[in-house]
Design a protein around this motif. Sequence first.
Motif, PDB file in Angstrom:
ATOM      1  N   LYS A   1     -14.698 -62.809 -18.572  1.00 54.62           N
ATOM      2  CA  LYS A   1     -14.236 -61.641 -19.265  1.00 54.62           C
ATOM      3  C   LYS A   1     -15.782 -60.846 -19.567  1.00 54.62           C
ATOM      4  CE  LYS A   1     -13.903 -64.586 -23.585  1.00 54.62           C
ATOM      5  NZ  LYS A   1     -15.039 -64.426 -24.329  1.00 54.62           N
ATOM      6  N   PHE A   2     -15.801 -59.834 -19.687  1.00 56.65           N
ATOM      7  CA  PHE A   2     -17.014 -58.911 -19.880  1.00 56.65           C
ATOM      8  C   PHE A   2     -16.779 -57.838 -20.866  1.00 56.65           C
ATOM      9  CE2 PHE A   2     -14.591 -56.917 -16.676  1.00 56.65           C
ATOM     10  CZ  PHE A   2     -14.993 -55.514 -16.759  1.00 56.65           C
ATOM     11  N   ASN A   3     -18.174 -57.323 -21.180  1.00 59.87           N
ATOM     12  CA  ASN A   3     -18.006 -56.151 -21.999  1.00 59.87           C
ATOM     13  C   ASN A   3     -18.309 -55.025 -20.915  1.00 59.87           C
ATOM     14  OD1 ASN A   3     -17.629 -57.302 -24.405  1.00 59.87           O
ATOM     15  ND2 ASN A   3     -19.644 -57.043 -25.000  1.00 59.87           N
ATOM     16  N   PHE A   4     -17.605 -53.882 -20.915  1.00 59.92           N
ATOM     17  CA  PHE A   4     -18.086 -52.720 -20.034  1.00 59.92           C
ATOM     18  C   PHE A   4     -19.363 -52.116 -20.527  1.00 59.92           C
ATOM     19  CE2 PHE A   4     -13.263 -52.238 -19.762  1.00 59.92           C
ATOM     20  CZ  PHE A   4     -13.588 -52.377 -18.349  1.00 59.92           C
ATOM     21  N   SER A   5     -20.230 -51.830 -19.633  1.00 61.03           N
ATOM     22  CA  SER A   5     -21.660 -51.738 -20.185  1.00 61.03           C
ATOM     23  C   SER A   5     -21.935 -50.500 -21.186  1.00 61.03           C
ATOM     24  CB  SER A   5     -22.510 -51.446 -18.645  1.00 61.03           C
ATOM     25  OG  SER A   5     -22.008 -50.024 -18.061  1.00 61.03           O
ATOM     26  N   TYR A   6     -20.940 -49.736 -21.217  1.00 60.36           N
ATOM     27  CA  TYR A   6     -21.003 -48.569 -22.123  1.00 60.36           C
ATOM     28  C   TYR A   6     -20.175 -48.806 -23.269  1.00 60.36           C
ATOM     29  CZ  TYR A   6     -24.608 -46.292 -19.808  1.00 60.36           C
ATOM     30  OH  TYR A   6     -26.095 -46.010 -19.063  1.00 60.36           O
ATOM     31  N   ASN A   7     -19.731 -49.669 -23.616  1.00 58.10           N
ATOM     32  CA  ASN A   7     -18.535 -50.066 -24.659  1.00 58.10           C
ATOM     33  C   ASN A   7     -19.185 -49.840 -26.002  1.00 58.10           C
ATOM     34  OD1 ASN A   7     -19.864 -52.707 -25.184  1.00 58.10           O
ATOM     35  ND2 ASN A   7     -18.062 -53.500 -25.724  1.00 58.10           N
ATOM     36  N   GLY A   8     -20.554 -49.849 -26.158  1.00 61.72           N
ATOM     37  CA  GLY A   8     -21.193 -49.869 -27.258  1.00 61.72           C
ATOM     38  C   GLY A   8     -21.900 -51.017 -28.026  1.00 61.72           C
TER      39      GLY A   8
ATOM     40  N   PHE B   1     -20.073 -52.621 -32.224  1.00 62.06           N
ATOM     41  CA  PHE B   1     -20.730 -51.454 -31.695  1.00 62.06           C
ATOM     42  C   PHE B   1     -22.151 -50.874 -32.321  1.00 62.06           C
ATOM     43  CE2 PHE B   1     -16.285 -51.607 -32.173  1.00 62.06           C
ATOM     44  CZ  PHE B   1     -15.753 -51.722 -30.779  1.00 62.06           C
ATOM     45  N   PRO B   2     -23.274 -51.677 -31.879  1.00 63.44           N
ATOM     46  CA  PRO B   2     -24.579 -51.223 -32.420  1.00 63.44           C
ATOM     47  C   PRO B   2     -25.154 -50.059 -31.728  1.00 63.44           C
ATOM     48  CG  PRO B   2     -24.731 -53.143 -31.086  1.00 63.44           C
ATOM     49  CD  PRO B   2     -23.365 -53.046 -31.333  1.00 63.44           C
ATOM     50  N   ASP B   3     -24.500 -49.918 -30.674  1.00 63.41           N
ATOM     51  CA  ASP B   3     -25.232 -48.829 -29.456  1.00 63.41           C
ATOM     52  C   ASP B   3     -23.951 -47.601 -29.552  1.00 63.41           C
ATOM     53  OD1 ASP B   3     -26.477 -47.221 -27.894  1.00 63.41           O
ATOM     54  OD2 ASP B   3     -26.835 -48.611 -26.312  1.00 63.41           O
ATOM     55  N   LEU B   4     -23.977 -46.686 -30.413  1.00 61.43           N
ATOM     56  CA  LEU B   4     -22.874 -45.642 -30.405  1.00 61.43           C
ATOM     57  C   LEU B   4     -23.404 -44.769 -29.491  1.00 61.43           C
ATOM     58  CD1 LEU B   4     -21.741 -45.350 -34.220  1.00 61.43           C
ATOM     59  CD2 LEU B   4     -20.620 -46.471 -32.327  1.00 61.43           C
ATOM     60  N   GLU B   5     -24.491 -44.414 -28.985  1.00 63.86           N
ATOM     61  CA  GLU B   5     -25.104 -43.613 -28.113  1.00 63.86           C
ATOM     62  C   GLU B   5     -24.395 -44.078 -26.834  1.00 63.86           C
ATOM     63  OE1 GLU B   5     -27.354 -40.129 -26.733  1.00 63.86           O
ATOM     64  OE2 GLU B   5     -26.767 -40.927 -28.991  1.00 63.86           O
ATOM     65  N   SER B   6     -24.396 -45.134 -26.283  1.00 65.69           N
ATOM     66  CA  SER B   6     -23.916 -45.523 -25.154  1.00 65.69           C
ATOM     67  C   SER B   6     -22.405 -45.490 -25.372  1.00 65.69           C
ATOM     68  CB  SER B   6     -24.077 -47.064 -25.067  1.00 65.69           C
ATOM     69  OG  SER B   6     -25.398 -47.172 -24.530  1.00 65.69           O
TER      70      SER B   6
ATOM     71  N   THR C   1     -17.047 -35.284 -29.692  1.00 60.55           N
ATOM     72  CA  THR C   1     -16.155 -35.333 -30.949  1.00 60.55           C
ATOM     73  C   THR C   1     -16.168 -36.737 -31.636  1.00 60.55           C
ATOM     74  OG1 THR C   1     -13.544 -35.040 -31.321  1.00 60.55           O
ATOM     75  CG2 THR C   1     -14.289 -36.001 -29.158  1.00 60.55           C
ATOM     76  N   TYR C   2     -15.556 -37.035 -32.471  1.00 58.82           N
ATOM     77  CA  TYR C   2     -15.731 -38.505 -33.222  1.00 58.82           C
ATOM     78  C   TYR C   2     -14.327 -38.754 -33.580  1.00 58.82           C
ATOM     79  CZ  TYR C   2     -20.583 -37.275 -33.814  1.00 58.82           C
ATOM     80  OH  TYR C   2     -22.042 -36.841 -33.645  1.00 58.82           O
ATOM     81  N   ILE C   3     -14.245 -40.181 -33.154  1.00 59.13           N
ATOM     82  CA  ILE C   3     -13.086 -40.930 -33.557  1.00 59.13           C
ATOM     83  C   ILE C   3     -13.584 -42.018 -34.718  1.00 59.13           C
ATOM     84  CG2 ILE C   3     -11.240 -42.402 -32.707  1.00 59.13           C
ATOM     85  CD1 ILE C   3     -10.994 -39.679 -31.812  1.00 59.13           C
ATOM     86  N   ILE C   4     -12.895 -42.210 -35.638  1.00 58.63           N
ATOM     87  CA  ILE C   4     -13.038 -43.041 -36.712  1.00 58.63           C
ATOM     88  C   ILE C   4     -12.787 -44.852 -36.099  1.00 58.63           C
ATOM     89  CG2 ILE C   4     -11.457 -43.055 -38.023  1.00 58.63           C
ATOM     90  CD1 ILE C   4     -13.231 -43.359 -40.496  1.00 58.63           C
ATOM     91  N   ASN C   5     -13.432 -45.530 -36.404  1.00 56.51           N
ATOM     92  CA  ASN C   5     -13.099 -47.165 -36.219  1.00 56.51           C
ATOM     93  C   ASN C   5     -12.660 -47.487 -37.478  1.00 56.51           C
ATOM     94  OD1 ASN C   5     -12.976 -49.779 -36.189  1.00 56.51           O
ATOM     95  ND2 ASN C   5     -14.531 -49.879 -34.156  1.00 56.51           N
TER      96      ASN C   5
ATOM     97  N   GLN D   1     -18.065 -43.777 -37.170  1.00 55.40           N
ATOM     98  CA  GLN D   1     -17.613 -42.529 -36.547  1.00 55.40           C
ATOM     99  C   GLN D   1     -18.126 -42.876 -35.049  1.00 55.40           C
ATOM    100  OE1 GLN D   1     -15.891 -39.723 -37.592  1.00 55.40           O
ATOM    101  NE2 GLN D   1     -15.690 -40.440 -39.986  1.00 55.40           N
ATOM    102  N   MET D   2     -17.149 -42.924 -34.410  1.00 55.84           N
ATOM    103  CA  MET D   2     -17.579 -43.120 -32.990  1.00 55.84           C
ATOM    104  C   MET D   2     -17.343 -41.991 -31.782  1.00 55.84           C
ATOM    105  SD  MET D   2     -15.915 -47.118 -32.609  1.00 55.84           S
ATOM    106  CE  MET D   2     -16.905 -47.618 -31.302  1.00 55.84           C
TER     107      MET D   2
END
Length: 280
Positions: free
Chosen positions: A64-71, A80-85, A173-177, A183-184
Amino acid sequence: MLAQQHIVINGKHQNPIVIDVTYTENKTNLPVIIFCHGYKGFKDWGAWNLMAKEFAKAGFCFIKFNFSYNGGTAKQPIDFPDLESFGNNNYTKELDDIETVIDWVFNNEDVKKMSNTNNLSIIGHSRGGGIASIKAEEDSRVKKLISLASVSDFGSRMTALCDLESWKQTGVTYIINGRTNQQMPHFYQFYEDFKANEERLTIKRAVSNLNIPHLIIHGNNDTSVLMDEAENIHLWNSNSELQIIDGANHVFGANHPWKKEYLPSHLKEVVKKCLTFLMK
């Protein structure tokens, strides 16, 4: 004895891909499973680690893996420490990530020693189910596909995010987690990439062209991705098999964090159905 390796590999789009490999030590010729997490997900979400162990106990090499831009990041793969990604993620990047992971499986000597790379299956959950379906159709190295609570149409979800004109004008646009209260962001490139690759990213096209065994599992109490979507996927692929988990929600009874040492009953049923399918 079960073992788990944690590995970081280079992705095709600057960000690294963080991987877990779970397996039984001193075994060889293990069939390979690659698991793709869903939207606002990650490889360590909820009970996925326990699920990985169940597949490993049954004789599989479970990756299993994290997609590279999953945050997430290599140092902090959970949440999700990297919301820019996260905002710069898109479907074609995720397809590239799966390809990178498959390439790694076929080229990594340790994995090759323990496993049978000619017996490789993909399991995708939710959005990851759609991505897995597209990759399974276009990559002959994938021999079986399992869709868990999978979406059936990226286009309708894309347009449901927000007003397209406003998105274009503001660029984001932002989606709340609901769990982390973050605000993602989704930058407008997400929509542009989808439109530029819409034919490739049409799940109906992909599953209609599948010529490998395909198992579809869905809970009839899923309020995030409705049963209609599973039924559509099943309709589009006449060779697919649809299994309904009675009473199961979108994550088959799990939540995050999952602190119990056993799988929720619905997810346990999912694993059982997957193993029956994979061992045919």
